[in-house]
Design an enzyme around this catalytic site. Structure first.
Site, PDB file in Angstrom:
ATOM      1  N   TYR A 155       0.851  -1.205   0.000  1.00  0.00           N
ATOM      2  CA  TYR A 155       0.000   0.000   0.000  1.00  0.00           C
ATOM      3  C   TYR A 155       0.885   1.252   0.000  1.00  0.00           C
ATOM      4  CZ  TYR A 155      -3.498   3.400   1.706  1.00  0.00           C
ATOM      5  OH  TYR A 155      -4.328   4.499   1.859  1.00  0.00           O
ATOM      6  N   LYS A 159       0.927   4.016  -2.979  1.00  0.00           N
ATOM      7  CA  LYS A 159       0.643   5.434  -2.731  1.00  0.00           C
ATOM      8  C   LYS A 159       1.855   6.308  -3.031  1.00  0.00           C
ATOM      9  CE  LYS A 159      -3.708   5.252  -1.490  1.00  0.00           C
ATOM     10  NZ  LYS A 159      -4.726   5.712  -2.456  1.00  0.00           N
TER      11      LYS A 159
END
Ligand code: NAD
Length: 249
Positions: A155, A159
């Site tokens: 993640y 991002k």
């Protein structure tokens, strides 16, 4: 009215307590015609109808290029223009590096990063023809501090990828007057953690936030409004932190 007569697509905006929904409500209250794009058509339409008259709810999986293109064509056929795109659809998963399977990696990277690229690719030609637009991409404080909040390393990587992609598109499409900016929220009280975050962990995080509370979806929506509107006309390629001071750098 900061967005009077502007057309704004917000991905992942059906989630009731989510950042996308709060952004949709905020944009609608500022005069925008809002397109809520999410996985489930009925949920997207219901969310759009709750904004009042003149908004649209569409189903599209942001990882599917054909579905994305169909949705953008639908918006053009309905409203004739697209002024703002908020790349908000995102998913996370609380696992450690050695637990990340290839399918986990693909899922997390696809929705957060590939989805941002595909949606941007679909709206850029429209914005070029119109002479400009504003694209806002949801990254995360996890990208800046290497996770440690809830999502796993995949993640954080996705991002961080969103930040790089946003800056590169800002550079490439500046001459077309299309602005690309990123938001990096801290921990915002929504459903993305699926109730999996324990209270003790949450309290430890709050203790490290100078403003002394978790973020609200509206806090992020207001920052998105600034980036969507002409108030930020000379800003492109920026990363705007919305984290209560959790990361001051
Ligand atoms: P949420 O779970 O409330 O909403 C996410 C929405 O995205 C849901 O409506 C979901 O249906 C939709 N979605 C998921 N996969 C999709 C796909 N493939 N195609 C289309 N829609 C899809 O999440 P949220 O907390 O409101 O998060 C919104 C964004 O902000 C995400 O990108 C998230 O990573 C980012 N973010 C959230 C936080 C936080 O603390 N909540 C912090 C930093 C960044």
């Amino acid at each position: 009215m900061l967005l009077k007569n502007k057309v704004a697509i917000i991905t992942g905006a059906a989630s009731e307590r989510g950042i996308g929904r709060a952004t949709a409500m905020c944009f609608a209250s500022q005069g925008a015609r809002v397109v809520i794009l999410d996985l489930d058509e009925a949920a997207a339409q219901k969310a759009a109808s709750q904004l009042g008259e003149g908004h649209l709810g569409l189903a599209a999986n942001v990882t599917d290029p054909d579905a994305v293109q169909r949705a953008v064509t639908h918006v053009i056929n309905t409203f004739g223009r697209i002024d703002v795109l908020v790349n908000n659809a995102g998913i996370t998963q609380p696992v450690k590096t050695l637990e990340i399977s290839v399918s986990d990696y693909n899922r997390i990277l696809d929705v957060n990063l590939k989805g941002t690229l595909l949606m941007s690719q679909a709206v850029i030609p429209v914005m070029q023809k119109q002479g400009g637009g504003s694209v806002i991409c949801l990254s995360s404080v996890s990208a800046q501090r290497g996770g440690g909040i809830f999502g796993g390393p995949h993640y954080s990587a996705a991002k961080a990828g969103v930040l790089g992609l946003t800056k590169a598109m800002a550079r490439e499409f500046g001459p077309d007057q299309i602005r690309f900016n990123a938001l990096t929220p801290g921990l915002i009280h929504t459903d993305i953690t699926g109730g999996l975050m324990q209270d003790a962990r949450r309290h430890a995080i709050i203790d490290a936030i100078p403003l002394g509370r978790l973020g609200r979806a509206e806090d992020v929506a207001h920052a998105a409004l600034f980036l969507a509107s002409d108030l930020s006309a000379y800003l492109t390629g920026i990363t705007l932190d919305v984290n209560g001071g959790m990361l001051i750098h």
